[in-house]
Scaffold this active site. Structure first.
Site, PDB file in Angstrom:
ATOM      1  N   ASP A   1      48.342  23.446  19.560  1.00 24.14           N
ATOM      2  CA  ASP A   1      47.841  22.810  20.815  1.00 24.14           C
ATOM      3  C   ASP A   1      48.072  23.696  21.981  1.00 24.14           C
ATOM      4  O   ASP A   1      49.097  24.478  22.091  1.00 24.14           O
ATOM      5  CB  ASP A   1      48.882  21.548  21.163  1.00 24.14           C
ATOM      6  CG  ASP A   1      48.419  20.319  20.573  1.00 24.14           C
ATOM      7  OD1 ASP A   1      47.793  20.491  19.357  1.00 24.14           O
ATOM      8  OD2 ASP A   1      48.504  19.062  20.933  1.00 24.14           O
TER       9      ASP A   1
ATOM     10  N   CYS B   1      45.540  15.173  26.366  1.00 22.15           N
ATOM     11  CA  CYS B   1      46.239  13.992  26.385  1.00 22.15           C
ATOM     12  C   CYS B   1      47.354  14.508  27.232  1.00 22.15           C
ATOM     13  O   CYS B   1      47.794  15.660  27.644  1.00 22.15           O
ATOM     14  CB  CYS B   1      46.871  13.853  25.025  1.00 22.15           C
ATOM     15  SG  CYS B   1      45.699  13.212  23.941  1.00 22.15           S
TER      16      CYS B   1
ATOM     17  N   TYR C   1      50.441  11.900   8.173  1.00 30.18           N
ATOM     18  CA  TYR C   1      51.369  13.086   8.900  1.00 30.18           C
ATOM     19  C   TYR C   1      52.670  12.524   9.726  1.00 30.18           C
ATOM     20  O   TYR C   1      53.493  13.203   9.845  1.00 30.18           O
ATOM     21  CB  TYR C   1      50.677  14.044   9.804  1.00 30.18           C
ATOM     22  CG  TYR C   1      49.977  13.218  11.035  1.00 30.18           C
ATOM     23  CD1 TYR C   1      50.775  13.097  11.997  1.00 30.18           C
ATOM     24  CD2 TYR C   1      48.691  12.756  10.987  1.00 30.18           C
ATOM     25  CE1 TYR C   1      50.185  12.488  13.073  1.00 30.18           C
ATOM     26  CE2 TYR C   1      48.349  12.201  12.002  1.00 30.18           C
ATOM     27  CZ  TYR C   1      48.726  11.881  12.896  1.00 30.18           C
ATOM     28  OH  TYR C   1      48.364  11.136  14.189  1.00 30.18           O
TER      29      TYR C   1
ATOM     30  N   ASN D   1      42.455   6.456  34.348  1.00 31.57           N
ATOM     31  CA  ASN D   1      41.964   7.400  35.417  1.00 31.57           C
ATOM     32  C   ASN D   1      42.545   6.894  36.651  1.00 31.57           C
ATOM     33  O   ASN D   1      43.263   5.704  36.808  1.00 31.57           O
ATOM     34  CB  ASN D   1      40.443   6.790  35.672  1.00 31.57           C
ATOM     35  CG  ASN D   1      39.351   7.213  34.687  1.00 31.57           C
ATOM     36  OD1 ASN D   1      39.669   8.123  33.732  1.00 31.57           O
ATOM     37  ND2 ASN D   1      38.224   6.435  34.750  1.00 31.57           N
TER      38      ASN D   1
ATOM     39  N   HIS E   1      39.659   8.059  31.184  1.00 36.99           N
ATOM     40  CA  HIS E   1      39.402   9.101  30.283  1.00 36.99           C
ATOM     41  C   HIS E   1      40.593  10.106  29.905  1.00 36.99           C
ATOM     42  O   HIS E   1      40.315  11.298  29.298  1.00 36.99           O
ATOM     43  CB  HIS E   1      38.468  10.116  31.078  1.00 36.99           C
ATOM     44  CG  HIS E   1      37.158   9.282  31.000  1.00 36.99           C
ATOM     45  ND1 HIS E   1      36.610   8.496  32.358  1.00 36.99           N
ATOM     46  CD2 HIS E   1      35.954   9.364  30.255  1.00 36.99           C
ATOM     47  CE1 HIS E   1      35.658   7.828  32.027  1.00 36.99           C
ATOM     48  NE2 HIS E   1      34.921   8.261  30.868  1.00 36.99           N
TER      49      HIS E   1
ATOM     50  N   GLU F   1      44.620  20.021  21.326  1.00 34.01           N
ATOM     51  CA  GLU F   1      44.636  20.658  19.876  1.00 34.01           C
ATOM     52  C   GLU F   1      43.564  21.782  19.998  1.00 34.01           C
ATOM     53  O   GLU F   1      42.462  21.634  20.622  1.00 34.01           O
ATOM     54  CB  GLU F   1      44.106  19.717  18.796  1.00 34.01           C
ATOM     55  CG  GLU F   1      44.915  18.446  18.595  1.00 34.01           C
ATOM     56  CD  GLU F   1      44.606  17.075  19.511  1.00 34.01           C
ATOM     57  OE1 GLU F   1      44.943  16.216  18.944  1.00 34.01           O
ATOM     58  OE2 GLU F   1      43.671  17.351  20.192  1.00 34.01           O
TER      59      GLU F   1
END
Length: 246
Positions: free
Chosen positions: A43, A68, A110, A121, A165, A203
């Site tokens: 990341d 994120c 995982y 937002n 978002h 990522e």
């Protein structure tokens, strides 16, 4: 043992960690690779309060994953941020469809559970999706995290709306003792760096294979752009030293 003493010991033992902490304190981007046995992904990581629209553009174009914001577990509780799976389980009481799709034990290959919380937002955005508007939302998340941890009686809903978002990730309460995902690794670094523990993670994906970008290619990108590359295990070991649990 004081925090400064622990940090001095940590610096002496792992110069790579020290370089990463220095970069984060300066509001710069680094890279974190979790582990071969987990997601096996790298990341791009940067403090939320430092994000500009150019950083969002870089993550969107060069990384390509989901942008994120990982938030410290203490701040998450104080801000009353729920886990998304918990919200859906509650809503599933009146919806058969939600009950069928909500995350269950064993679903994730995982880990034991997802870190996803709300998607938001900032209320001063219009659509919330342009780079400058996402950057504003992200910075404001960093600011409200800092204010809440300092004792300011802020209310999350006064500044943010959902759906939105920017995805929020709620770090596990036990942090690296409980979970070793990018969420917890980045927040642990923020704690060690002494900065606001709200960290942007995204990522890195491969444009050609359709997979996550390999560790080797991620490292090469880091070399080209002067980014510190950290292995998840390096962070775990450093955090254990910092907390005195080694």
């Amino acid at each position: 043992m004081s925090g400064d003493t622990v940090y001095s010991c940590l610096t002496y033992r792992n110069e790579n960690i020290n370089r990463a902490l220095k970069a984060l304190r300066a509001g710069k981007m680094i890279q974190i690779y979790d582990s071969d046995s987990r997601e096996g992904e790298t990341d791009l990581v940067i403090p939320a309060k430092a994000v500009t629209f150019k950083d969002v553009k870089r993550m969107r174009k060069d990384a390509g994953g989901l942008i994120c914001v990982a938030i410290d577990p203490v701040a998450s509780k104080q801000l009353k941020l729920p886990f998304m799976a918990e919200l859906i389980r509650e809503a599933s009481k009146t919806s058969d469809v939600l009950g069928e799709i909500v995350e269950k034990e064993g679903d994730l290959k995982y880990d034991s559970h997802s870190s996803f919380s709300l998607w938001v937002n900032h209320r001063n955005t219009r659509t919330g999706i342009p780079d400058n508007e996402r950057a504003l939302t992200i910075r404001k998340i960093g600011e409200i995290t800092e204010r809440k941890l300092s004792g300011d009686p802020v209310h999350f809903g006064e500044e943010f709306r959902t759906p939105g978002h920017v995805a929020l990730l709620r770090a596990a309460e036990g942090l690296l003792d409980e979970r070793k995902g990018q969420t917890e690794l980045s927040v642990a670094l923020a704690r060690m760096a002494g900065i606001t523990p709200a960290m942007v993670v995204c990522e890195m994906l491969d444009d050609y294979s359709g997979e996550a970008l390999s560790k080797e290619d991620s490292k090469e990108y880091g070399k080209e752009h002067g980014l510190v590359f950290l292995e998840g295990q390096e962070i775990v070991e450093a955090y254990m030293t910092w907390t005195g649990s080694e």
